[in-house]
Scaffold this motif. Structure first.
Motif, PDB file in Angstrom:
ATOM      1  N   VAL A 119      -7.880  -9.344  -3.258  1.00  0.00           N
ATOM      2  CA  VAL A 119      -6.479  -8.527  -2.902  1.00  0.00           C
ATOM      3  C   VAL A 119      -6.966  -7.115  -2.593  1.00  0.00           C
ATOM      4  O   VAL A 119      -6.798  -6.160  -1.701  1.00  0.00           O
ATOM      5  CB  VAL A 119      -5.453  -8.569  -3.968  1.00  0.00           C
ATOM      6  N   GLY A 162      -3.421  -8.965   0.465  1.00  0.00           N
ATOM      7  CA  GLY A 162      -3.658  -7.476   0.116  1.00  0.00           C
ATOM      8  C   GLY A 162      -3.664  -6.464   1.257  1.00  0.00           C
ATOM      9  O   GLY A 162      -3.175  -5.335   1.297  1.00  0.00           O
ATOM     10  N   ALA A 163      -4.244  -7.200   2.380  1.00  0.00           N
ATOM     11  CA  ALA A 163      -3.960  -6.263   3.656  1.00  0.00           C
ATOM     12  C   ALA A 163      -2.603  -6.274   4.240  1.00  0.00           C
ATOM     13  O   ALA A 163      -2.142  -5.254   4.518  1.00  0.00           O
ATOM     14  CB  ALA A 163      -4.851  -6.864   5.012  1.00  0.00           C
ATOM     15  N   ALA A 223      -7.678  -2.811   5.306  1.00  0.00           N
ATOM     16  CA  ALA A 223      -6.492  -2.521   6.129  1.00  0.00           C
ATOM     17  C   ALA A 223      -6.324  -1.044   5.813  1.00  0.00           C
ATOM     18  O   ALA A 223      -5.861  -0.277   7.026  1.00  0.00           O
ATOM     19  CB  ALA A 223      -5.330  -2.934   5.320  1.00  0.00           C
ATOM     20  N   ALA A 247       7.062   0.439   1.530  1.00  0.00           N
ATOM     21  CA  ALA A 247       6.412   1.582   1.889  1.00  0.00           C
ATOM     22  C   ALA A 247       4.941   1.413   2.076  1.00  0.00           C
ATOM     23  O   ALA A 247       4.430   0.436   1.313  1.00  0.00           O
ATOM     24  CB  ALA A 247       6.587   2.774   0.748  1.00  0.00           C
ATOM     25  N   ARG A 248       4.220   2.000   2.583  1.00  0.00           N
ATOM     26  CA  ARG A 248       2.865   1.891   2.877  1.00  0.00           C
ATOM     27  C   ARG A 248       1.912   2.574   1.655  1.00  0.00           C
ATOM     28  O   ARG A 248       2.149   3.811   1.635  1.00  0.00           O
ATOM     29  CB  ARG A 248       2.391   2.467   4.255  1.00  0.00           C
ATOM     30  N   PRO A 249       1.310   1.926   1.103  1.00  0.00           N
ATOM     31  CA  PRO A 249       0.350   2.551   0.021  1.00  0.00           C
ATOM     32  C   PRO A 249      -0.559   3.696   0.805  1.00  0.00           C
ATOM     33  O   PRO A 249      -0.871   3.463   1.681  1.00  0.00           O
ATOM     34  CB  PRO A 249      -0.601   1.559  -0.430  1.00  0.00           C
ATOM     35  N   GLY A 296      -8.849  -6.853   0.804  1.00  0.00           N
ATOM     36  CA  GLY A 296      -7.851  -7.031   1.883  1.00  0.00           C
ATOM     37  C   GLY A 296      -7.236  -5.467   2.182  1.00  0.00           C
ATOM     38  O   GLY A 296      -7.337  -5.135   3.361  1.00  0.00           O
ATOM     39  N   ALA A 297      -6.865  -5.009   0.989  1.00  0.00           N
ATOM     40  CA  ALA A 297      -6.166  -3.661   1.259  1.00  0.00           C
ATOM     41  C   ALA A 297      -7.090  -2.553   1.615  1.00  0.00           C
ATOM     42  O   ALA A 297      -6.627  -1.823   2.378  1.00  0.00           O
ATOM     43  CB  ALA A 297      -5.495  -3.354  -0.394  1.00  0.00           C
ATOM     44  N   HIS A 350      -0.144  -6.243   2.372  1.00  0.00           N
ATOM     45  CA  HIS A 350       0.541  -5.356   1.343  1.00  0.00           C
ATOM     46  C   HIS A 350       0.322  -3.843   1.782  1.00  0.00           C
ATOM     47  O   HIS A 350       1.075  -2.998   1.721  1.00  0.00           O
ATOM     48  CB  HIS A 350       0.081  -5.549   0.003  1.00  0.00           C
ATOM     49  N   ALA A 351      -1.047  -3.523   2.115  1.00  0.00           N
ATOM     50  CA  ALA A 351      -1.266  -2.038   2.519  1.00  0.00           C
ATOM     51  C   ALA A 351      -0.896  -1.833   3.879  1.00  0.00           C
ATOM     52  O   ALA A 351      -0.885  -0.752   4.120  1.00  0.00           O
ATOM     53  CB  ALA A 351      -2.854  -2.253   2.476  1.00  0.00           C
ATOM     54  N   GLY A 352       0.031  -2.781   4.468  1.00  0.00           N
ATOM     55  CA  GLY A 352       0.452  -2.233   5.642  1.00  0.00           C
ATOM     56  C   GLY A 352      -0.185  -2.827   7.343  1.00  0.00           C
ATOM     57  O   GLY A 352       0.374  -2.350   8.196  1.00  0.00           O
ATOM     58  N   ILE A 353      -0.742  -3.628   7.145  1.00  0.00           N
ATOM     59  CA  ILE A 353      -1.324  -4.207   8.709  1.00  0.00           C
ATOM     60  C   ILE A 353      -0.904  -5.500   8.693  1.00  0.00           C
ATOM     61  O   ILE A 353      -0.426  -6.406   7.580  1.00  0.00           O
ATOM     62  CB  ILE A 353      -2.848  -4.146   8.827  1.00  0.00           C
ATOM     63  N   ARG A 354      -0.956  -6.324   9.736  1.00  0.00           N
ATOM     64  CA  ARG A 354      -0.695  -7.558   9.993  1.00  0.00           C
ATOM     65  C   ARG A 354      -1.913  -8.523   9.853  1.00  0.00           C
ATOM     66  O   ARG A 354      -2.958  -7.992  10.437  1.00  0.00           O
ATOM     67  CB  ARG A 354      -0.069  -7.837  11.562  1.00  0.00           C
ATOM     68  N   TYR A 412      -0.308   3.761  -6.543  1.00  0.00           N
ATOM     69  CA  TYR A 412       0.006   2.789  -6.087  1.00  0.00           C
ATOM     70  C   TYR A 412      -0.765   1.566  -6.813  1.00  0.00           C
ATOM     71  O   TYR A 412      -1.847   1.810  -7.360  1.00  0.00           O
ATOM     72  CB  TYR A 412      -0.419   2.571  -4.563  1.00  0.00           C
TER      73      TYR A 412
END
Lengths: 658, 296
Positions: B81, A260-261, B88, A413-415, B84-85, A263-267, B69
């Motif tokens: 999920v 999930g992270a 982030a 693309a970053r959400p 995690g998002a 996907h949201a744009g971080i490593r 999104y």
């Protein structure tokens, strides 16, 4: 004069041998020597038998070796078990309250009793673990190492505990040292100290540091040996490294959070061992499907199932290949030493983001937990960070996240970005992310989307360096290994050469995608290919067959939980060359270990194995060993264990006089 | 075609997804989708700041039907999920959605732990007391005695009480809606999304195809509005617990519980420098040397 020494420290868990081992390792490392340590510990907080080996040398050491020069025994059990292994010219150090049976001492090995209580009586009441420090002091004299460096480390270690504790520790160290100076001639070691400080690190620590250098921002984990020390290291250093560390309810949550992270744009990264990895597999397939980057570390331990929580194995290669349903792009990398753990982790993040897929790092307990010196000049925070393609401009609300491209990589693309909204679905989908899986299936879109994802594997392969043969180009045998066994095979090959068997090596770090053509080209020119790996089935050998069509002539395996060592490999390679099959019979030393188990379970630890001999034939349907048991104190005969040499079964226990 | 804009969406039409929902005509989930869009419009949240994360099931198809999104993840894994998002990028409005099988069956573990973690996350469960996508098996909220494809002699297991579990697990906003009560549902969603902390809305969302027991009519005969209860205090945990267990002749709808408690995001020191997505990558030489120096 030798320029290499292996010190073994044996005792029960809770005897504090980690601390003394740490002091010795760091002292040697500060003197500029190379250090490699391995702890055969048990999954127990207290009790059990713990066996720490420290190999120290002037030349670079790549493994824990296979000999023993000095034994520091912290309890009676340790004397009995390890004294016979000490090499000639060595010594056994123990507190005078223990006894070392002269019959046990190999020829040319000195017994060095240390009267710890007498030596330290002026230092006040000391905890029992201080006997270790006295033994360390004596060892430093015997081995010709510098006591001042060890004292300096104790000062630093106990600084936060106050002057009194420092005085006791340093005082005990010096007392042990001075006692040895007065009573013992040094052993035959001669060192040149460069005094170039080297860090002493573990593979797990280097994975943590590598993640930080690569810009990892989230580390999620569920405790599991032997991966937990990554969690501990990162949790301790969270603010310095900038990595948020989250322990979650299970490995399902752990990996899904990381994805999930990503996907949201971080490593993001997570680590576990085989059992936890099994739970993670469905999500690893999701990362492949929704094209999210994630780094998943599997620090392998002995399987199957709960298996050997504190022992090493390379048994999860098949699991990594087969993780999750269907075909999806994945990359499997097996670092070969502590330094490589750093580099491979950085590379894993780059590959994961550049190709938007899961990268599996396969480490193992041996690599994760052994401590070794590294050359500080060879690691730097100045690493390349490649984040892959990002869509710029606006998607005008119709951004095609999964655009069908030639490379297979679709800019992401970053959400949170205006105008770029899209759905990432685990069902098969079109370029926008709209499902084509269920009500409105579409075979054509499915085919092209599936091919697009899988095409990324070709691109990854182009980027991965091809494996190279190490050692002489022509050799009698070629050793093929993967991951953590690199150093062991390097040393084994050198020893084989000394014994007249020229050996070269092919070591595989990138297991998937696989340079099949290149490996085939190399191996088809080799005379005798021997795959060496720490599992039962020969998982790499099978992979080689599948990817190259080449069947290795021999497979040398180890699956008893102990790491491969050079002598083990050399002996078995010699067997292969001589056409002898791997001897799977119970060995004498193993019969002794089985006896220890029997004594612990059935005889309340009140006996020990003495003589092991071949028993009479005929009664048990297989050849047997007779193991005589004697009482711990007084050595009176207690009885005899009959152990099958083929099956390992305990056929009988005949009590003395019964 | 939706036109990109930075301004908040003005009407729910702006939030229309690429495709029309594939739910059965009459499905309760239509009402949930509509209320969610209405709540987003009402709160003036730009759609690109919304991330809707679902699991698997009929209701978990929802992210495909809203212009924001979305992640349509694995069965039972919407919450981790989403977590995690959120970790982030905690500036995103992360909304997890799914069904009762997804959230209270295969995903119940994550559900409870997310509640005690008190993340700033909204979780909407479309509760139809049945497994619909797999054509009608018993679910964790199926009533006792209900004959389904997997329980031909009637379900013998006690249904889960999700709101009671949520209260026990430490959720700071707990509500129940009914997809036929659109106005109340929209209001509850707006409150839940605006709430700082973990919010759960369990929504009765009838399955017209596979659940012939818990129909619109069945609910209409039983539900009542908590707001109409004299003196009900949604900050009183014991009162909320009592209401959460009420089932049978009378079933409460509305906000059962809401309190303020520090959210996880406030306790993470690294978030003080803003969302992780905006942090600089890598280590500087001094920090690196310090970290490696500890090992000498």
């Amino acid at each position: 004069m030798a320029t290499e020494i292996t010190v073994g420290i044996a005792g029960a868990a809770g005897d504090g041998l980690d601390r003394v081992g740490d002091t010795l390792a760091r002292a040697a490392a500060r003197l500029g020597l190379s250090v490699f340590t391995y702890n055969s510990y048990q999954s127990l907080i207290r009790g059990g038998h713990t066996w720490l080996r420290l190999r120290i040398g002037e030349k670079k050491l790549t493994n824990h070796g296979d000999r023993l020069d000095v034994l520091i025994a912290l309890n009676q059990d340790s004397i009995e078990r390890h004294v016979p292994e000490v090499a000639s010219g060595g010594a056994v150090l123990f507190n005078t309250k223990l006894e070392c049976d002269p019959d046990l001492l190999p020829k040319g090995v000195r017994a060095v009793p240390i009267p710890v209580a007498d030596l330290t009586k002026d230092l006040g009441r000391l905890p029992p673990v201080m006997q270790n420090t006295a033994a360390l002091g004596a060892l430093l004299h015997l081995a010709g190492l510098d006591v001042e460096v060890a004292a300096e480390i104790l000062h630093e270690t106990f600084r936060h505990k106050g002057e009194e504790i420092i005085r006791q520790n340093v005082g005990t160290l010096r007392a042990g040292y001075e006692h040895a100076v007065k009573t013992e001639k040094p052993l035959d070691f001669k060192w040149k100290f460069s005094r170039k400080r080297r860090p002493v690190v573990t593979g797990n620590q280097m994975i943590g540091l590598g993640a930080a250098a690569a810009g990892c921002k989230l580390y999620s984990a569920y405790p599991m040996s032997p991966a937990s020390s990554i969690l501990h290291w990162l949790a301790t250093h969270s603010e310095k490294t900038g990595i948020v560390v989250k322990q979650a309810e299970d490995e399902l949550a752990v990996v899904n959070m990381a994805i999930g992270a990503g996907h949201a744009g971080i490593r993001a990264m997570c680590a576990t061992s085989g059992g936890g990895f099994a739970l993670m597999t469905e999500a690893i397939g999701m990362a492949g499907m929704i094209e999210a980057p994630v780094v998943v570390v599997n620090v392998m331990r002995g399987g199957p199932s709960t298996g050997l929580p504190t022992k090493t194995e390379q048994g999860d290669l098949n699991q990594a290949f087969g993780a999750s349903q269907g075909d999806f792009p994945r990359v499997i990398v097996a670092p070969r030493d502590a330094l490589d753990c750093y580099e491979a982790t950085v590379e894993a993040f780059n590959i994961a983001e550049e190709f938007q897929l899961p990268v599996i790092l396969l480490s193992d307990l041996y690599l994760a937990e052994h401590r070794s010196t590294i050359d500080a000049d060879r690691v730097s925070p100045d690493v390349k960070i490649e984040r892959g393609e990002w869509a710029n401009g606006t998607g005008n609300g119709r951004f095609r996240r999964f655009r069908l491209t030639k490379s297979g990589v679709s800019p992401r693309a970053r959400p949170g970005t205006p105008g770029m909204m899209f759905i990432a679905g685990t069902d098969e989908h079109d370029e926008r992310g709209v499902l084509v899986s269920d009500e409105h299936t579409n075979a054509a879109i499915r085919r092209k989307m599936h091919e697009k994802r899988m095409r990324k594997m070709d691109e990854v392969l182009k980027r991965l360096p091809a494996p190279k043969l190490e050692g002489p180009s022509k050799a009698k045998v070629t050793l093929v290994g993967w991951g953590s066994t690199h150093g062991v095979l390097e040393e084994a090959a050198a020893r084989l050469e000394e014994d007249g068997i020229t050996a070269n090596r092919l070591h595989l770090k990138y297991l998937y995608p696989f340079h099949g053509r290149k490996v085939k080209e190399i191996l088809s020119k080799c005379k005798r290919t021997i795959v060496v790996e720490a599992n039962y089935a020969g998982q790499l050998a099978r992979h080689l067959r599948a990817e190259t069509g080449i069947e290795a002539k021999h497979v040398v395996t180890r699956y008893d939980g102990e790491p491969l060592d050079p002598d083990y490999v050399v002996q078995r390679v010699k067997d292969c060359v001589a056409g002898r099959a791997q001897d799977l019979k119970v060995q004498k030393a193993e019969a002794r270990e089985m006896a220890y188990h029997y004594i612990r379970i059935h005889l309340h630890d009140e006996a020990r194995p003495a003589r092991v001999s071949k028993g009479a034939k005929g009664r048990h349907g297989e050849p047997v060993f007779d193991v005589e048991l004697v009482s711990r104190k007084g050595k009176e005969p207690r009885g005899r264990l009959v152990i099958g040499r083929e099956t390992g079964a305990i056929h009988a226990y005949e009590e003395q006089g019964a | 075609m939706t036109i990109m804009k930075d301004a908040p969406e003005r009407t729910i039409k702006d939030l229309e997804g690429d495709v029309h929902p594939d739910w059965c005509p009459g499905c309760g989930d239509f009402g949930v989708l509509k209320s969610l869009k209405e709540a987003i419009v009402e709160l003036k949240i730009p759609s690109h700041e919304v991330l809707v994360v679902s699991g698997i099931g009929c209701s978990s198809n929802l992210p495909g039907f809203i212009h924001a999104y979305g992640v349509h993840s694995l069965h039972g894994r919407a919450i981790p999920v989403a977590t995690g998002a959120l970790l982030a990028n905690h500036k995103l409005r992360v909304i997890a959605v799914g069904g009762d099988g997804d959230g209270y069956g295969i995903g119940i573990g994550h559900c409870l732990h997310a509640m005690r973690r008190n993340l700033n996350l909204t979780y909407i469960v479309m509760d139809n007391e049945i497994y619909g996508l797999t054509t009608g098996q018993t679910s964790p909220t199926t009533t006792e005695g209900h004959k389904t494809k997997s329980t031909p002699r009637g379900n013998v297991e006690k249904p889960i009480q999700p709101l009671a579990l949520a209260l026990a697990a430490g959720a700071t906003f707990v509500a129940r809606g009914f997809s036929a009560n659109q106005k109340q549902l929209t209001e509850l969603m707006a409150q839940a999304i605006a709430h700082k902390g973990f919010s759960l809305i369990d929504v009765f969302s009838p399955c017209v195809t596979f659940n012939k027991i818990n129909t619109y009519q069945w609910f209409k005969e039983r539900v009542y509005d908590l707001d109409a209860e004299q003196g009900y205090d949604p900050t009183d945990l014991s009162a909320a617990l009592a209401k959460s267990l009420e089932w049978g002749e009378r079933i409460p709808l509305g906000k059962l519980y809401q309190v303020e408690r520090p959210v996880y995001e406030d306790t993470e020191p690294l978030f003080r420098k803003g969302p992780l997505v905006d942090h600089k990558l890598g280590l500087d030489k001094a920090t690196f040397d310090e970290l490696l120096g500890e090992s000498t």
